[in-house]
Design a protein around this motif. Structure first.
Motif, mmCIF file in Angstrom:
data_model
loop_
_atom_site.group_PDB
_atom_site.id
_atom_site.type_symbol
_atom_site.label_atom_id
_atom_site.label_comp_id
_atom_site.label_asym_id
_atom_site.label_seq_id
_atom_site.Cartn_x
_atom_site.Cartn_y
_atom_site.Cartn_z
ATOM 1 N N SER A 178 53.964 35.502 39.874
ATOM 2 C CA SER A 178 53.196 34.622 40.769
ATOM 3 C C SER A 178 53.047 35.315 42.121
ATOM 4 O O SER A 178 53.653 34.893 43.118
ATOM 5 C CB SER A 178 53.906 33.279 40.940
ATOM 6 O OG SER A 178 54.149 32.661 39.697
ATOM 7 N N PRO A 179 52.254 36.386 42.181
ATOM 8 C CA PRO A 179 52.244 37.216 43.390
ATOM 9 C C PRO A 179 51.789 36.499 44.660
ATOM 10 O O PRO A 179 52.367 36.712 45.725
ATOM 11 C CB PRO A 179 51.317 38.375 43.029
ATOM 12 C CG PRO A 179 50.532 37.908 41.853
ATOM 13 C CD PRO A 179 51.403 36.957 41.119
ATOM 14 N N GLU A 180 50.787 35.645 44.585
ATOM 15 C CA GLU A 180 50.340 34.962 45.799
ATOM 16 C C GLU A 180 51.393 33.970 46.280
ATOM 17 O O GLU A 180 51.704 33.906 47.483
ATOM 18 C CB GLU A 180 49.010 34.244 45.566
ATOM 19 C CG GLU A 180 48.483 33.579 46.832
ATOM 20 C CD GLU A 180 47.111 32.959 46.669
ATOM 21 O OE1 GLU A 180 46.528 32.524 47.687
ATOM 22 O OE2 GLU A 180 46.613 32.905 45.520
ATOM 23 N N VAL A 198 45.005 42.209 48.367
ATOM 24 C CA VAL A 198 44.686 43.631 48.274
ATOM 25 C C VAL A 198 44.290 43.931 46.835
ATOM 26 O O VAL A 198 44.312 43.049 45.975
ATOM 27 C CB VAL A 198 45.883 44.498 48.721
ATOM 28 C CG1 VAL A 198 46.152 44.315 50.218
ATOM 29 C CG2 VAL A 198 47.143 44.180 47.921
ATOM 30 N N GLU A 199 43.938 45.177 46.580
ATOM 31 C CA GLU A 199 43.388 45.541 45.276
ATOM 32 C C GLU A 199 44.321 45.193 44.121
ATOM 33 O O GLU A 199 43.883 44.739 43.069
ATOM 34 C CB GLU A 199 43.075 47.040 45.244
ATOM 35 C CG GLU A 199 42.446 47.503 43.945
ATOM 36 C CD GLU A 199 42.105 48.967 43.956
ATOM 37 O OE1 GLU A 199 41.658 49.486 42.921
ATOM 38 O OE2 GLU A 199 42.268 49.622 45.017
ATOM 39 N N ASN A 200 45.629 45.376 44.337
ATOM 40 C CA ASN A 200 46.563 45.214 43.226
ATOM 41 C C ASN A 200 47.432 43.960 43.311
ATOM 42 O O ASN A 200 48.306 43.761 42.475
ATOM 43 C CB ASN A 200 47.481 46.442 43.145
ATOM 44 C CG ASN A 200 46.700 47.713 42.882
ATOM 45 O OD1 ASN A 200 46.049 47.835 41.860
ATOM 46 N ND2 ASN A 200 46.751 48.651 43.814
ATOM 47 N N GLY A 201 47.206 43.122 44.348
ATOM 48 C CA GLY A 201 48.048 41.940 44.489
ATOM 49 C C GLY A 201 47.898 41.312 45.860
ATOM 50 O O GLY A 201 46.783 41.183 46.371
ATOM 51 N N CYS A 215 53.320 42.150 46.673
ATOM 52 C CA CYS A 215 53.647 41.439 45.442
ATOM 53 C C CYS A 215 52.581 41.728 44.390
ATOM 54 O O CYS A 215 51.392 41.467 44.616
ATOM 55 C CB CYS A 215 53.740 39.936 45.703
ATOM 56 S SG CYS A 215 55.055 39.471 46.847
ATOM 57 N N MET A 216 52.997 42.261 43.263
ATOM 58 C CA MET A 216 52.094 42.647 42.185
ATOM 59 C C MET A 216 52.629 42.140 40.862
ATOM 60 O O MET A 216 53.848 42.029 40.677
ATOM 61 C CB MET A 216 51.955 44.179 42.141
ATOM 62 C CG MET A 216 51.413 44.814 43.409
ATOM 63 S SD MET A 216 51.609 46.634 43.464
ATOM 64 C CE MET A 216 50.686 47.151 42.017
ATOM 65 N N THR A 217 51.735 41.841 39.931
ATOM 66 C CA THR A 217 52.182 41.461 38.602
ATOM 67 C C THR A 217 52.760 42.686 37.896
ATOM 68 O O THR A 217 52.412 43.835 38.225
ATOM 69 C CB THR A 217 51.027 40.913 37.753
ATOM 70 O OG1 THR A 217 50.071 41.951 37.541
ATOM 71 C CG2 THR A 217 50.370 39.708 38.422
ATOM 72 N N PRO A 218 53.649 42.481 36.917
ATOM 73 C CA PRO A 218 54.150 43.620 36.150
ATOM 74 C C PRO A 218 53.035 44.461 35.539
ATOM 75 O O PRO A 218 53.118 45.692 35.512
ATOM 76 C CB PRO A 218 55.019 42.955 35.073
ATOM 77 C CG PRO A 218 55.508 41.703 35.734
ATOM 78 C CD PRO A 218 54.336 41.225 36.561
ATOM 79 N N ALA A 219 51.974 43.811 35.071
ATOM 80 C CA ALA A 219 50.858 44.549 34.478
ATOM 81 C C ALA A 219 50.168 45.428 35.508
ATOM 82 O O ALA A 219 49.807 46.587 35.225
ATOM 83 C CB ALA A 219 49.855 43.581 33.853
#
Length: 288
Positions: A178-180, A198-201, A215-219
């Motif tokens: 839940s990055p946001e 940002v681009e990745n999270g 904060c980024m998802t594992p994927a």
């Protein structure tokens, strides 16, 4: 009440074999402090890697004490790697009181110190007071606040120049489903905390001259750090430590001179080395 937390002070890399980890970090081109041994109740020792405004440390358990039971458990369950974010504050007791008025719970203040050998052969003392955010306040990982009582004993001029061109902590990459939501929770813990997509999270601004929390998802982490074993970089809450450098080509040249493998990012402005070569957490060198 004024929010007392002004940014990221330092990062803790918890390692199983402190001296072996120090050799690997030195090979990456970092200048390390002399080994320091903390107050007996801590049961730990460390090496620090100092920049102009922040630093990271290698922390090892050298004696079993009640205070380090959690660290020993973490090493047994997850292995070595980034374990905590330490935050910038002034007085620890005042910070704790201010945060309580803001509805943010923290632990009692703890005092400790460590001796520091100095270039002239004498010995100084680095002294600290810390208070830890209660775990329910922190979305991922451990976070505490650190009052430096003897800053000149930590920010030593002879420790701030690094062969790899490292200048500062740049970012802390957090693995999150839940990055946001997690980014907003981190932002609440900083006076200047705010988030942007940002681009990745989602990236959290933590203060002036202070590392961001991304904060980024594992994927997304697996895709961004393609070429690295996902199981090695997703073992814990913190996936990567980003370090700002002046000249990425010079950093690459140093790594090549030490026969250390690295992967170039798709954007071409950074390279990253495996957790096995960098204290258990992937390290990304980013040109600023």
């Amino acid at each position: 009440m004024t929010h007392p937390v002004k940014g990221v002070d330092h990062i803790v890399l918890l390692v199983s074999d402190l001296d072996a980890a120090a050799k690997r970090i030195a090979a990456l081109g970092f200048t390390l402090s002399p080994r320091g041994t903390h107050s007996p109740h801590m049961g730990s020792a460390n090496y620090t890697i100092i920049f102009s405004d922040d630093y990271f440390e290698l922390l090892g358990v050298i004696a079993e004490t009640p205070r380090n039971a959690g660290k020993r458990k973490l090493l047994a369950e997850r292995g070595e790697g980034m374990s905590a974010i330490a935050c910038r504050i002034g007085d620890a007791h005042e910070a704790r009181a201010s945060l309580a008025e803001l509805g943010i719970a923290t632990s009692d203040v703890m005092e400790f110190s460590r001796p520091l050998p100095l270039p002239d052969g004498s010995t100084g003392t680095a002294a600290f007071s810390v208070t830890t955010f209660e775990q329910r306040e922190v979305p991922r990982g451990e976070m505490f606040m650190c009052e430096h009582k003897t800053r000149d004993m930590v920010w030593r001029p002879e420790l701030m120049t690094h062969a790899n061109g490292a200048l500062a902590l740049s970012g802390i990459v957090v693995a999150s489903t839940s990055p946001e939501e997690n980014a907003r929770a981190y932002a609440r813990l900083y006076a200047a905390g705010n988030i942007r997509e940002v681009e990745n999270g989602f990236s959290v601004t933590t203060g002036e001259k202070s590392a961001s929390i991304i904060c980024m998802t594992p994927a997304a982490i697996t895709e961004y750090y393609s070429g690295m074993d996902p199981e090695k970089i997703l073992r814990g809450d913190f996936a990567a430590l980003q370090i700002a450098v002046a000249d990425i080509a010079a950093t690459q040249a140093h790594l090549q001179s030490k026969s250390i493998g690295f992967v170039k990012s798709k954007c071409g402005k950074s390279v990253f080395v495996s957790p096995a070569d960098s204290g258990g957490t992937l390290t990304e060198f980013i040109q600023i």
